[in-house]
Design an enzyme around this catalytic site. Sequence first.
Site, PDB file in Angstrom:
ATOM      1  N   HIS A 162       0.807  -1.224   0.000  1.00 45.80           N
ATOM      2  CA  HIS A 162       0.000   0.000   0.000  1.00 45.80           C
ATOM      3  C   HIS A 162       0.838   1.269   0.000  1.00 45.80           C
ATOM      4  O   HIS A 162       0.588   2.200   0.753  1.00 45.80           O
ATOM      5  CB  HIS A 162      -0.942   0.025   1.214  1.00 45.80           C
ATOM      6  CG  HIS A 162      -2.042  -0.982   1.155  1.00 45.80           C
ATOM      7  ND1 HIS A 162      -3.161  -0.885   1.953  1.00 45.80           N
ATOM      8  CD2 HIS A 162      -2.207  -2.116   0.418  1.00 45.80           C
ATOM      9  CE1 HIS A 162      -3.965  -1.911   1.712  1.00 45.80           C
ATOM     10  NE2 HIS A 162      -3.397  -2.671   0.781  1.00 45.80           N
ATOM     11  N   GLU A 255     -13.218   1.689  -4.534  1.00 46.25           N
ATOM     12  CA  GLU A 255     -13.837   2.993  -4.717  1.00 46.25           C
ATOM     13  C   GLU A 255     -13.330   3.731  -5.949  1.00 46.25           C
ATOM     14  O   GLU A 255     -12.171   3.600  -6.336  1.00 46.25           O
ATOM     15  CB  GLU A 255     -13.559   3.874  -3.484  1.00 46.25           C
ATOM     16  CG  GLU A 255     -14.143   3.333  -2.205  1.00 46.25           C
ATOM     17  CD  GLU A 255     -13.846   4.203  -0.997  1.00 46.25           C
ATOM     18  OE1 GLU A 255     -14.391   3.895   0.089  1.00 46.25           O
ATOM     19  OE2 GLU A 255     -13.083   5.189  -1.126  1.00 46.25           O
ATOM     20  N   TYR A 276     -10.995  -7.669   6.540  1.00 43.07           N
ATOM     21  CA  TYR A 276     -10.631  -9.050   6.241  1.00 43.07           C
ATOM     22  C   TYR A 276     -11.023  -9.952   7.409  1.00 43.07           C
ATOM     23  O   TYR A 276     -10.841  -9.598   8.575  1.00 43.07           O
ATOM     24  CB  TYR A 276      -9.138  -9.158   5.947  1.00 43.07           C
ATOM     25  CG  TYR A 276      -8.753  -8.463   4.666  1.00 43.07           C
ATOM     26  CD1 TYR A 276      -9.094  -9.000   3.431  1.00 43.07           C
ATOM     27  CD2 TYR A 276      -8.089  -7.245   4.690  1.00 43.07           C
ATOM     28  CE1 TYR A 276      -8.775  -8.358   2.242  1.00 43.07           C
ATOM     29  CE2 TYR A 276      -7.753  -6.593   3.504  1.00 43.07           C
ATOM     30  CZ  TYR A 276      -8.097  -7.154   2.290  1.00 43.07           C
ATOM     31  OH  TYR A 276      -7.785  -6.511   1.123  1.00 43.07           O
TER      32      TYR A 276
END
Length: 381
Positions: A162, A255, A276
């Site tokens: 990320h 998104e 998760y």
Amino acid sequence: MKSAPLALAGLVAALATACADTAASGALGPATGEGDRGFPFVVEEVDQFDEPWAMAFLPEGDLLITERSGTLHLRDADTGERVEVGGTPAVADSGQSGLGDVLPGPSYAEDKMVYLSWAEAGDGGVGAAVGRARLETGDDEPSLEDLEVIWRQTPKTDGDGHLSHRLAFSPDGEHLFVSSGDKQLGDPAQDTSNTLGTIVRLTLDGDPAPGNPMADAGGVTAEIWSWGHRNPLGLEFAPDGTLWSSEMGPEGGDELNLVEAGSNYGWPEASNGSDYGGGEIPDHDEGDGYAAPARSWTPSISPGSLLIYSGDLFADWQGDAFLGALSGEALVRVGLDGESAGDAEVYDLGERIRAVEEGPDGAIWLLEDEGAGRLLRLTPS
């Protein structure tokens, strides 16, 4: 409000909702150039790479392609021949980390300046870095000259996921926007004393841009344009000047966001997906103080890139958003109307789509992810 899911495994079905998605094709396996799938485009394979991540066309039509391992390729527009570019930075190549985005600068035609992003190891772990260099192409061994780091994600942390580090220039060429992922930590995305989980707005030299929402705070806070992001892997301006990002949610809740100054997009306090393992996260709700996505997907499509189309070759698609879907193994088109996102159309290509770019002639170019790694060119069928 949770958006209707897109079913991307097996047959892609139109869902019975007020804004129903339309299915472009079924599960047909890896795309080929045969043009027999009912797509509104023909798929042509033009090259193949080991682990591509991003691409960008230069003004003269040549193509730059990054590979996560740290290699930068320059592909000739006329011959298709490619060479490796020297002078690339040392990258932390692990997990989702490595060499990332690349873009010619706004004044490339005059100064040959290119901007690129990568994962950089240092005190505290790994973080994203953005640099710029002069691209010298006058001989058979092109190289990046005088590479300088102009921005670093703050702070560096353990882990290699990320980082996001997509780049976009404002339409006036005055500002550089960088997406900065949450490094899979969640909570820092709501803390504006760091740049994890943010989109930052910089000058072309990498300084905080004057007029940013928290410019008076100083430090890295002055860099922040928006926050509450998770893993925004797509960042693109539309022809009308609006800024959009595509963002990976947790388990669902991917998104497409209209990015506006000073807005908080909610992560990890709000998401249209679930954590998760099934942990509940409140959905975006009107009045909750967070900017809701213009569109979201559950189950996940894993958007790895974003293009807002402006060409003439696909005239009916001008102004539409195209998302490369990784787990969805598809190209997803979303109609945009100003600040609103409409229906989505899914083209099941049977491979993970890492990057989407518009060519000089209006063709749409795709990079498949590591494994297949093909460079594809889409033209009208």
